[in-house]
Scaffold this active site. Structure first.
Site, PDB file in Angstrom:
ATOM      1  N   ASN A   1       3.728  -5.795   5.675  1.00 33.37           N
ATOM      2  CA  ASN A   1       2.500  -6.573   5.919  1.00 33.37           C
ATOM      3  C   ASN A   1       2.805  -7.991   6.389  1.00 33.37           C
ATOM      4  OD1 ASN A   1       0.666  -4.520   5.243  1.00 33.37           O
ATOM      5  ND2 ASN A   1       1.012  -4.901   3.061  1.00 33.37           N
TER       6      ASN A   1
ATOM      7  N   ASP B   1      -0.919   7.768  10.334  1.00 34.89           N
ATOM      8  CA  ASP B   1      -1.342   6.503  10.958  1.00 34.89           C
ATOM      9  C   ASP B   1      -0.143   5.660  11.388  1.00 34.89           C
ATOM     10  OD1 ASP B   1      -0.310   5.669   8.550  1.00 34.89           O
ATOM     11  OD2 ASP B   1      -2.051   4.455   7.962  1.00 34.89           O
TER      12      ASP B   1
ATOM     13  N   SER C   1       0.826  -1.219   0.000  1.00 37.42           N
ATOM     14  CA  SER C   1       0.000   0.000   0.000  1.00 37.42           C
ATOM     15  C   SER C   1       0.854   1.261   0.000  1.00 37.42           C
ATOM     16  CB  SER C   1      -0.923   0.001   1.224  1.00 37.42           C
ATOM     17  OG  SER C   1      -0.157  -0.062   2.409  1.00 37.42           O
TER      18      SER C   1
ATOM     19  N   HIS D   1       1.584   4.775   6.925  1.00 36.52           N
ATOM     20  CA  HIS D   1       1.574   5.271   5.545  1.00 36.52           C
ATOM     21  C   HIS D   1       1.984   6.742   5.487  1.00 36.52           C
ATOM     22  CE1 HIS D   1      -1.330   1.888   5.559  1.00 36.52           C
ATOM     23  NE2 HIS D   1      -0.785   1.637   4.378  1.00 36.52           N
TER      24      HIS D   1
ATOM     25  N   GLY E   1      -1.944  -3.944   0.877  1.00 36.31           N
ATOM     26  CA  GLY E   1      -2.115  -5.188   1.639  1.00 36.31           C
ATOM     27  C   GLY E   1      -1.245  -6.345   1.181  1.00 36.31           C
TER      28      GLY E   1
END
Ligand code: CA
Length: 742
Positions: free
Chosen positions: A616, A707, A556, A710, A585
């Site tokens: 991930n 966050d 992502s 990202h 993802g």
């Protein structure tokens, strides 16, 4: 020392296995589909006496027979991919017959022997969905192909239909190529690949009544109950002679609707029959008609019932299977005769093998897939005049991943280090004993697919024991092949095998590490997610359009160059013609799958690739850093194989979590410590830009990653600026100046 000894000593040092000094041998590779060792009389089984294979036996008699020859993944396409690449399935990307498509841009032995001056040809069954690469000539069956009046795909495009029986036609074509289709100044590799004896076992007209007057011996485990501590997944199979034979398709009755649904499945008609001409149909009906009527009468009267129906099905199945093999054997004889008559025999290595074994009623089964002996074993017969001692018997553990290195060795070409297999030339020269430093065990992996309901499993086999792991049920099975060659009892829980079990588990772990097998390295799609499938299709299309100089690969964080990073991207990367292969993802295994399935076609030949992946693998399961790193390694290996000239900028996985002690942040740091070592000082470069995002106290500011995972637009600007020096250097581009004030 006499000169002649010096010369042969020098040749031995060079490793030149030529039949005569300076001349490299031809290789004729005859390959069938689903041919079990038990159906070759040289292997000596319960069927050997009733269904002899004299021409195959001739290869063994004039050369060697290998008794411990195995596949790496017991199904058609995967075995072929292992042979071409010399690699296990997870590394060549062809895991199963349902979802895989062979990426023919990867390194295969036909390309390399061709480069080494060999003529290469492939005739017959291919079954890898993409077209063959690395062959001067090919003519292949579409998909599974047809037994009667088959079509062949042509090199120039399109397909042609040929009247006759498939096994005969493939042989005709092979002989025609040997005779008049090749450059006779060069040595050759000819792969003559039969459809037979694959399901639905349709014999040649001349063999339709062969074996009518005899009863075939049954295997001891025809009515296996799947007990004995073996995996509970065995019972879930859909490949039983008792329960899974189709009325039309398998059993050769007309129509697809079963007249006795309690005994035979409905739904698939005999697919050979509609392709036949009138004469063929008459012969077929004359052979099967009376026998079929007799069966129907016996079932209607109740004369035949219970297990005897299964016995009848076994007879029908095994006779048709062996009839198909009769044609293979005869045609092997034809080719051997041609080699004799043409004077090629002395310079030509002849190998006979099959993509895997098959159940001939053992465990109540037909089909393959399981790691049990009958389908794990691949027949392997070799005749090599002057090199392989005639009549030799070998117990050396060999595998289909060895064929590519072997053919390269024979051709005098270098064997790529990335290949998993080893050259068998030393094993050919002295079949009686394993070569020095030979493998202790073979590794096997079946990835599961819809067909026949066989659960995923993998394992290792030594010359004495076999260990199988079933991940869906978390079961281990251990077999003592000396005491229990039929594999009817798993001894994993028996106290006297505790030591063996522990040793075998060590071997299993070691083999998986050697070949880089982990959840991070086994290519995996996410086709069940609509947006992902759609994005993949769009990216494949974009990739095929070509013209890219820069490639972005990742999850992502890379994906969002199309969102939060849009403006920065427009400034830095749009002018450089960049293909963004970031997918939200994704983990390493997904990137691998995408690269193997169309996102890296020949049209994509960028100067530089930027890879940032792994967070991930951490975030979804806190995977061990070493495992995630093995996934990154696998992606780098794939990129090196496909684009040896491309510069790869491997970015350290970005920091995540607000504080420096966040466990996921730490895990990513551990991944980076390993990834850093992947830089090779040539084409792979490592760059960690974490410092550009972090505050002085090593916290991750919301101002760049709100966050804590990202980047926002400001974060993307920082990213671009931090890698610009390296990127511009590797791509030979003019540097983009950072915006004023930053
Ligand atoms: Ca097969």
């Amino acid at each position: 020392m006499p000169a002649i000894i010096l010369l042969s000593f020098a040749l031995a040092l060079l490793g030149a296995p030529a039949t005569a000094a300076g001349k490299r041998p031809n290789i004729l590779f005859i390959f069938s589909d689903d041919h079990a060792e038990a159906a070759i009389s040289a292997y000596g089984s319960h069927l050997a006496k009733v269904a002899p294979t004299p021409h195959l036996d001739r290869i063994a008699r004039e050369g060697a027979i290998f008794h411990n020859s195995f596949c790496a993944n017991s199904i058609c396409g995967p075995s072929r991919a292992c042979i071409l690449t010399g690699k296990h399935s997870h590394a060549n990307g062809f895991l199963d017959n349902n979802n895989s498509r062979f990426d023919g841009t990867q390194t295969t032995f036909p390309q390399l022997v061709q480069d080494a001056g060999y003529q290469t040809a492939l005739i017959g069954k291919w079954h890898l969905k993409s077209n063959p690469t690395g062959f001067d000539h090919w003519e292949i069956l579409p998909g599974q192909g047809a037994y009667y009046n088959p079509d062949f795909l042509q090199m120039g495009g399109g397909k042609k239909r040929f009247e006759g029986y498939c096994t005969d036609i493939i042989t005709d074509k092979a002989i025609a190529w040997l005779e008049g289709g090749r450059d006779k100044s060069k040595p050759f590799v000819l792969m003559c690949q039969h459809k037979a004896p694959h399901r639905a076992w349709s014999p040649a007209p001349r063999h339709l009544t062969l074996f009518d007057d005899i009863e075939m011996p049954e295997p001891a485990s025809l009515f296996d109950d799947y007990g004995g501590g073996r995996s509970k997944t065995l019972k879930e199979h859909a490949m039983g002679i008792a329960g899974h034979m189709y009325w039309g398709h398998d059993m050769k009755f007309h129509g697809s609707k079963s007249q006795f649904p309690e005994h035979f499945l409905s739904g698939i008609a005999n697919m050979s029959y509609p392709r036949m001409n009138e004469a063929q149909k008459r012969q077929w009906d004359a052979a099967y008609g009376p026998k079929n009527e007799k069966l129907i009468a016996a079932l209607e009267s109740g004369e035949l019932k219970g297990d005897d129906v299964t016995r009848w099905k076994y007879q029908r199945y095994i006779k048709d299977y062996l009839r198909c093999i009769r044609a293979v054997d005869e045609n092997v004889g034809r080719v051997l005769d041609y080699l004799d008559d043409s004077g090629l025999a002395g310079d030509t290595i002849v190998i006979y093998s099959s993509d895997q074994g098959f159940y001939l009623g053992e465990h109540g089964w037909y089909d393959k897939r399981w790691m049990f002996e009958e389908s794990l074993a691949m027949p392997f017969l070799i005749r090599w005049p002057g090199v392989v001692p005639a009549g030799a018997q070998s117990q050396t553990l060999i595998q289909n991943i060895d064929y590519a290195p072997t053919f390269l060795d024979i051709a005098g070409a270098e064997v790529p280090a990335a290949m998993h297999g080893r050259s068998l030339v030393p094993a050919f020269k002295n079949p009686a004993a394993p070569p020095e430093d030979w493998r202790e065990a073979i590794y096997y992996s079946y990835f599961g697919e819809r067909t026949h309901s066989v659960a995923r499993h993998d394992g290792v086999r030594t010359d004495r024991h076999k260990l199988i792991f079933f991940p869906t049920t978390d079961e281990w099975n251990l077999f003592d092949l000396e005491k229990d060659p039929g594999e009817m009892r798993s001894v994993h829980a028996e106290p006297e095998y505790a030591g063996t079990l522990a040793d075998m588990k060590v071997l299993y772990t070691r083999q998986r590490a050697t070949f880089g097998v982990s959840s991070a390295t086994v290519p995996q799609p996410r086709l069940g997610e609509g947006w992902w499938k759609k994005r993949h299709a769009e990216k494949v299309k974009a990739a095929k359009a070509g013209g890219y100089e820069l490639l972005f690969l990742g999850d992502s964080i890379t994906h969002s160059w199309e969102n939060g990073g849009k403006e920065v991207f427009a400034k830095y990367y749009a002018p450089r013609k960049t293909l963004n292969l970031g997918f939200s993802g994704d983990r390493t295994e997904h990137v691998l799958w995408r690269l193997l399935n169309g996102e890296l076609p020949p049209e994509v030949d960028p100067k530089v690739a930027v890879l940032m992946i792994g967070t991930n693998n951490t975030g979804h399961s806190m995977q061990e850093a070493g495992e995630t790193a093995s996934g990154i390694r696998a992606i780098l290996d794939l990129l090196r194989d496909r684009r040896p000239e491309m510069q790869v900028l491997l970015l350290g996985v970005f920091p995540r979590g607000v504080g420096p002690d966040d466990p996921k942040r730490k895990r990513n740091g551990e991944i980076n410590a390993i990834a850093e070592t992947f830089a090779d000082g040539d084409k792979i470069h490592y760059l960690d830009i974490s410092g550009a995002f972090l505050a002085d106290d090593r916290t991750l500011p919301k101002a760049v990653m709100p966050d804590a995972l990202h980047p926002n637009p400001r974060g993307y600007a920082i990213w671009a600026a931090a890698m610009e020096d390296k990127l511009a250097e590797f791509g030979g581009w003019e540097k983009v100046a950072p915006p004023a004030g930053d």
